[in-house]
Design a protein around this motif. Structure first.
Motif, short mmCIF file in Angstrom:
data_model
loop_
_atom_site.label_atom_id
_atom_site.label_comp_id
_atom_site.label_asym_id
_atom_site.label_seq_id
_atom_site.Cartn_x
_atom_site.Cartn_y
_atom_site.Cartn_z
N GLU A 98 -53.49 -19.29 -41.40
CA GLU A 98 -53.85 -18.00 -40.80
C GLU A 98 -53.77 -16.92 -41.86
OE1 GLU A 98 -51.89 -14.81 -37.63
OE2 GLU A 98 -51.08 -16.84 -37.81
N MET A 99 -54.69 -15.97 -41.82
CA MET A 99 -54.66 -14.86 -42.77
C MET A 99 -53.77 -13.75 -42.24
SD MET A 99 -58.46 -14.44 -44.42
CE MET A 99 -59.26 -13.92 -42.92
N VAL A 100 -52.96 -13.17 -43.15
CA VAL A 100 -52.14 -12.01 -42.81
C VAL A 100 -52.34 -10.95 -43.90
CG1 VAL A 100 -50.39 -13.23 -41.48
CG2 VAL A 100 -50.14 -13.07 -43.96
N TYR A 101 -52.40 -9.70 -43.47
CA TYR A 101 -52.65 -8.59 -44.39
C TYR A 101 -51.35 -7.85 -44.67
CZ TYR A 101 -54.55 -4.09 -46.02
OH TYR A 101 -54.82 -2.96 -46.74
N ASP A 152 -43.97 -3.73 -47.00
CA ASP A 152 -45.13 -4.37 -46.35
C ASP A 152 -44.80 -5.80 -45.96
OD1 ASP A 152 -46.86 -2.14 -46.65
OD2 ASP A 152 -47.35 -2.73 -48.71
N PHE A 153 -44.16 -6.55 -46.87
CA PHE A 153 -43.85 -7.95 -46.58
C PHE A 153 -42.78 -8.08 -45.49
CE2 PHE A 153 -46.02 -9.03 -50.56
CZ PHE A 153 -46.60 -10.24 -50.22
N ILE A 190 -52.20 -17.53 -45.45
CA ILE A 190 -52.99 -16.99 -46.55
C ILE A 190 -52.79 -15.48 -46.55
CG2 ILE A 190 -55.26 -16.77 -47.59
CD1 ILE A 190 -54.26 -19.67 -47.44
N VAL A 191 -52.15 -14.98 -47.58
CA VAL A 191 -51.84 -13.56 -47.67
C VAL A 191 -53.04 -12.81 -48.25
CG1 VAL A 191 -50.40 -11.82 -48.83
CG2 VAL A 191 -49.36 -13.89 -47.85
N VAL A 192 -53.39 -11.69 -47.61
CA VAL A 192 -54.45 -10.80 -48.09
C VAL A 192 -53.79 -9.47 -48.47
CG1 VAL A 192 -56.58 -9.59 -47.50
CG2 VAL A 192 -56.16 -11.90 -46.61
N ALA A 193 -54.06 -8.99 -49.68
CA ALA A 193 -53.43 -7.76 -50.16
C ALA A 193 -54.43 -6.96 -50.97
CB ALA A 193 -52.20 -8.09 -51.01
N ARG A 225 -57.71 -8.95 -38.86
CA ARG A 225 -57.24 -8.37 -37.59
C ARG A 225 -57.68 -9.20 -36.39
NH1 ARG A 225 -58.49 -3.45 -40.30
NH2 ARG A 225 -60.57 -3.38 -39.32
N LYS A 226 -58.79 -9.92 -36.52
CA LYS A 226 -59.29 -10.76 -35.42
C LYS A 226 -58.61 -12.12 -35.37
CE LYS A 226 -63.87 -8.59 -35.47
NZ LYS A 226 -65.32 -8.79 -35.82
N GLY A 227 -57.62 -12.33 -36.27
CA GLY A 227 -56.88 -13.57 -36.24
C GLY A 227 -57.56 -14.73 -36.94
N ALA A 228 -58.42 -14.44 -37.89
CA ALA A 228 -59.16 -15.51 -38.58
C ALA A 228 -58.22 -16.36 -39.44
CB ALA A 228 -60.25 -14.89 -39.46
#
Length: 447
Positions: free
Chosen positions: A128-131, A139-140, A149-152, A264-267
């Motif tokens: 799952e992607m997290v921002y 933030d963390f 999968i971290v998105v930054a 944000r859509k939970g991709a």
């Protein structure tokens, strides 16, 4: 931080500028300039050095550049032309993908690899992607990233050129015949990643977004080049040559909003990064031009480049070759100093070329060096970012000439720029942005 440094140095800086201006009246007139190669001849070297897709250290394309430079130095007539080999780890990506799974759709999202990060198999790593925004500790603390999968964001600092030159009164001297430097002029430092800095040595930076994600168990990392000029994901860095365990990819800042919306859509995402990391060899190339004195002027640049690299650093190589060609046309008795021309490798691999040269030749060549003239990032066109397209605006990109605090050196640089009036050029203190000069010169300074 830069402005705090400038504010602290304003008094000594102004005093140095006054002293250099007084020194100008006492400087002897320079000897007649040797015959210079014309612009077309110099540009032919730029075209030759940039004839391959890249010149990454240790690759076949990098070796082609080394051989071309060595052959040119021999043609020019330098003594002791040497290809000086250095062992490195040759990291090479063969395939990479960012596949995003959202609402039953699989999106092949445009991406580029983060150099020297961990490889996956062909199936990649999934999660799952997290921002996490800019990836600070705060933030963390807000999200769980283990197995995900971290998105930054990677923000790039912008140097306020117009304001800077106004505060510094035009530096030691500013030449701007085209009128390109305005109060609003800014220059994005696309090599600087404050939250993903270079790593030198085994001790990791605890504030690095990469290590925060990796230590918290993330499967992979996707970095948005937040305000990088142009709609591009082809960023090459960090330049530390440090092998990192977790796979990571870059995406364009212009695609950032789209990616954040998918998060944000939970991709979910799959990160694929296949390649190899094997022992390799890369080489410095250097040669000597003896003069009347053993005291030596070091003329330098680097030859490696992440992509085609006309100004990273094809123009620097061509200018060093032009200097060698010009000075070799004079008889030895008209060269008051010995000239050492060094075109190093591994600028994008923690400066390993300059560091190794200093260590290997510290007791002979470097001990005799009295000044370093380092030629990098010359003759770039200035561009405007028009909805992601970088469009030349007819001006030359701003060129800083960093000079050490030696009064004769400052005065000589001021005189040269004042007389020749190159476009968009400012003579500045070499320690303006940090404790050491920027670029390849900084590696010589450190070592």
């Amino acid at each position: 931080a830069a402005f705090r440094r400038i504010a602290r140095s304003l008094g000594p800086y102004r005093k140095l500028r006054r002293a250099a201006r007084e020194e100008l009246a006492r400087l002897p007139e320079p000897a007649p300039c040797p015959p210079l190669p014309d612009s077309q001849a110099i540009f032919r070297d730029v075209e030759a050095i940039c004839s391959t897709p890249h010149r990454r250290a240790g690759t076949d394309h990098g070796h082609c550049a080394e051989e071309y430079i060595a052959e040119r130095l021999r043609e020019i007539g330098l003594c002791d032309v040497t290809k000086d080999p250095i062992d490195i780890t040759l990291w090479d990506a063969h395939d990479w993908k960012l596949l995003i799974h959202s609402n039953g759709e699989k999106i092949d999202f445009p991406s580029f690899y983060v150099v020297n990060t961990g490889f996956t198999g062909p199936e990649g790593v999934q999660g799952e992607m997290v921002y996490v925004g800019a990836g600070t500790a705060r933030d963390f603390a807000k999200v769980e990233v283990e197995g995900k999968i971290v998105v930054a964001d990677i923000p790039f600092p912008a140097l306020p050129l117009g304001l800077l030159t106004r505060v510094l009164g035009g530096g030691f001297y500013t030449s701007d015949p085209q009128g390109g430097l305005r109060l609003s002029s800014r220059h994005t430092l696309a090599f600087a990643r404050p939250n993903f800095p270079n790593q030198y040595g085994e001790e990791i930076n605890p504030k690095s977004v990469y290590w925060m994600a990796q230590r918290r168990g993330a499967q992979g990392l996707v970095l948005i080049l937040d305000n990088h000029p142009g709609d591009t994901n082809r960023h090459y860095g960090p330049y530390d040559g440090f092998m990192k365990p977790m796979p990571a990819l870059y995406v364009s800042g212009y695609q950032g909003d789209r990616l954040r919306s998918l998060v944000r859509k939970g991709a979910r995402a799959t990160v694929v990064l296949e390649g190899s990391a094997e022992p390799g060899v890369t080489s410095n190339v250097w040669g000597l031009l003896p003069g009347e004195s053993s005291e030596t002027i070091l003329v330098s640049t680097h030859h490696d480049a992440p992509f085609r690299g006309a100004t990273e650093d094809g123009t620097g190589v061509a200018q060093v070759l032009a200097q060698a060609k010009a000075w070799s046309s004079l008889p030895k008795n008209l060269r008051r100093k010995t000239l050492l021309f060094v075109i190093t490798t591994g600028h994008l691999y923690r400066g390993i070329g300059a560091a190794t040269f200093c260590h290997r030749h510290g007791d002979d060549l470097m001990r005799r060096a009295i000044i370093n003239i380092n030629l990098e990032h010359l003759c770039a066109k200035d561009v405007d970012d028009r909805d992601g397209r970088l469009v030349p605006n007819g001006r030359v990109a701003w060129t800083p000439m960093f000079v050490s605090k030696a009064i004769p050196a400052v005065a000589t640089a001021m005189r040269s720029v004042e007389r020749h009036q190159p476009p968009s050029t400012t003579v500045l203190p070499s320690t303006l942005l940090g404790e050491v000069p920027p670029g390849e010169a900084g590696h010589y300074h450190i070592h």
